[in-house]
Motif scaffolding. Structure first.
Motif, short mmCIF file in Angstrom:
data_model
loop_
_atom_site.label_atom_id
_atom_site.label_comp_id
_atom_site.label_asym_id
_atom_site.label_seq_id
_atom_site.Cartn_x
_atom_site.Cartn_y
_atom_site.Cartn_z
N GLU A 47 10.58 -2.76 -5.48
CA GLU A 47 10.05 -1.60 -6.19
C GLU A 47 10.60 -0.31 -5.60
O GLU A 47 10.95 0.63 -6.32
N ALA A 48 10.72 -0.24 -4.29
CA ALA A 48 11.29 0.94 -3.64
C ALA A 48 12.75 1.12 -4.05
O ALA A 48 13.17 2.24 -4.37
N ARG A 49 13.52 0.05 -4.05
CA ARG A 49 14.93 0.13 -4.49
C ARG A 49 15.02 0.59 -5.93
O ARG A 49 15.86 1.41 -6.28
N ARG A 50 14.18 0.01 -6.78
CA ARG A 50 14.19 0.35 -8.20
C ARG A 50 13.93 1.84 -8.39
O ARG A 50 14.66 2.54 -9.09
N PHE A 51 12.89 2.35 -7.75
CA PHE A 51 12.54 3.76 -7.90
C PHE A 51 13.64 4.66 -7.33
O PHE A 51 14.06 5.62 -7.98
N LEU A 52 14.08 4.37 -6.12
CA LEU A 52 15.07 5.22 -5.47
C LEU A 52 16.41 5.20 -6.22
O LEU A 52 17.09 6.23 -6.31
N ALA A 53 16.79 4.06 -6.77
CA ALA A 53 18.02 3.99 -7.55
C ALA A 53 17.92 4.87 -8.79
O ALA A 53 18.82 5.66 -9.09
N GLU A 92 9.18 14.81 -3.25
CA GLU A 92 9.78 14.60 -1.92
C GLU A 92 8.94 13.63 -1.08
O GLU A 92 9.49 12.77 -0.40
N GLU A 93 7.63 13.78 -1.16
CA GLU A 93 6.76 12.86 -0.43
C GLU A 93 6.92 11.44 -0.95
O GLU A 93 6.96 10.48 -0.17
N ALA A 94 7.03 11.30 -2.27
CA ALA A 94 7.23 9.97 -2.86
C ALA A 94 8.54 9.37 -2.37
O ALA A 94 8.58 8.19 -1.98
N ARG A 95 9.60 10.16 -2.36
CA ARG A 95 10.89 9.67 -1.87
C ARG A 95 10.78 9.19 -0.42
O ARG A 95 11.29 8.13 -0.07
N GLU A 96 10.12 9.99 0.41
CA GLU A 96 9.96 9.63 1.81
C GLU A 96 9.19 8.32 1.95
O GLU A 96 9.55 7.46 2.77
N ARG A 97 8.14 8.16 1.17
CA ARG A 97 7.33 6.94 1.24
C ARG A 97 8.13 5.72 0.77
O ARG A 97 8.05 4.65 1.37
N PHE A 98 8.91 5.88 -0.30
CA PHE A 98 9.73 4.77 -0.78
C PHE A 98 10.80 4.41 0.25
O PHE A 98 11.08 3.23 0.47
N VAL A 116 0.84 -1.20 0.00
CA VAL A 116 0.00 0.00 0.00
C VAL A 116 0.87 1.25 0.00
O VAL A 116 0.61 2.21 -0.73
N LYS A 117 1.95 1.24 0.79
CA LYS A 117 2.86 2.39 0.82
C LYS A 117 3.51 2.62 -0.54
O LYS A 117 3.70 3.76 -0.96
N VAL A 118 3.85 1.54 -1.25
CA VAL A 118 4.42 1.67 -2.59
C VAL A 118 3.42 2.33 -3.53
O VAL A 118 3.77 3.23 -4.29
N GLU A 119 2.18 1.88 -3.47
CA GLU A 119 1.15 2.49 -4.32
C GLU A 119 0.97 3.97 -4.01
O GLU A 119 0.86 4.79 -4.90
N HIS A 120 0.96 4.30 -2.73
CA HIS A 120 0.83 5.72 -2.33
C HIS A 120 2.03 6.52 -2.82
O HIS A 120 1.88 7.67 -3.24
N ALA A 121 3.22 5.94 -2.77
CA ALA A 121 4.42 6.63 -3.24
C ALA A 121 4.33 6.89 -4.74
O ALA A 121 4.66 7.99 -5.20
N HIS A 122 3.88 5.91 -5.50
CA HIS A 122 3.73 6.10 -6.95
C HIS A 122 2.70 7.19 -7.26
O HIS A 122 2.91 8.01 -8.15
N ILE A 123 1.62 7.19 -6.53
CA ILE A 123 0.59 8.22 -6.73
C ILE A 123 1.15 9.60 -6.40
O ILE A 123 0.96 10.56 -7.16
N ALA A 124 1.86 9.71 -5.29
CA ALA A 124 2.46 10.99 -4.90
C ALA A 124 3.41 11.48 -5.99
O ALA A 124 3.39 12.66 -6.37
N TYR A 125 4.22 10.59 -6.52
CA TYR A 125 5.17 10.96 -7.57
C TYR A 125 4.44 11.42 -8.83
O TYR A 125 4.78 12.43 -9.43
N ALA A 126 3.41 10.66 -9.21
CA ALA A 126 2.63 11.02 -10.41
C ALA A 126 1.96 12.38 -10.28
O ALA A 126 1.79 13.09 -11.26
N LEU A 127 1.61 12.74 -9.05
CA LEU A 127 0.96 14.04 -8.82
C LEU A 127 1.96 15.17 -8.62
O LEU A 127 1.58 16.30 -8.38
N GLY A 128 3.25 14.84 -8.70
CA GLY A 128 4.28 15.86 -8.58
C GLY A 128 4.81 16.07 -7.18
O GLY A 128 5.62 16.98 -6.95
N TYR A 129 4.41 15.24 -6.24
CA TYR A 129 4.92 15.35 -4.87
C TYR A 129 6.15 14.45 -4.73
O TYR A 129 6.11 13.40 -4.08
#
Length: 128
Positions: free
Chosen positions: A45-51, A20-26, A5-18
């Motif tokens: 998925e978190a490692r992939r995105f953050l990398a 920093e929030e996405a990074r924090e969630r990942f 669920v946190k990964v999904e929220h992080a992707h949504i935050a990133y897609a909406l332009g947030y």
């Protein structure tokens, strides 16, 4: 699963332009405790995105490379991870390693064009 669920929220935050929030969630996913085996996918998925973020957006290839190596330990031929590792190696000036990996990728289905483009980039970086 809480981490999924946190990964999904992080992707949504990133897609909406947030971003920093996405990074924090990942990061929260990466540092969270896996309670089920299915949650390892969330950590991947978190490692992939953050990398990707470290290499391409924050221009910190060494940090991104460390995350990639962890992810590649589980998924050694993942196309996106391989491409990002090559980019990190190029950015770090590790051109011999990058060239060898790009040559290997040229023979992997679906990566031929990516490998050719990266080989060209390596050649241009080595040219005076």
């Amino acid at each position: 699963s809480p981490l999924l669920v946190k990964v999904e929220h992080a992707h949504i935050a990133y897609a909406l332009g947030y971003v920093e929030e996405a990074r924090e969630r990942f990061h929260a996913v990466l540092n969270g405790r896996s309670e089920r085996s299915c949650e390892e996918g969330a950590k991947f998925e978190a490692r992939r995105f953050l990398a990707y973020d470290e290499i391409n957006n924050l221009h910190r290839p060494a940090r991104g490379l460390a995350l990639l190596e962890e992810a590649l330990a589980q998924h050694k031929d993942h196309p996106e991870l391989l491409r990002n590792r090559l980019q990190a190696w190029i950015d770090l000036g590790r051109l011999d390693e990058a060239r060898a990996e790009a040559e290997r990728m040229r023979h992997m289905a679906g990566l031929e064009e990516v490998a050719a483009a990266l080989l060209k980039k390596i050649h241009e970086k080595k040219a005076p």
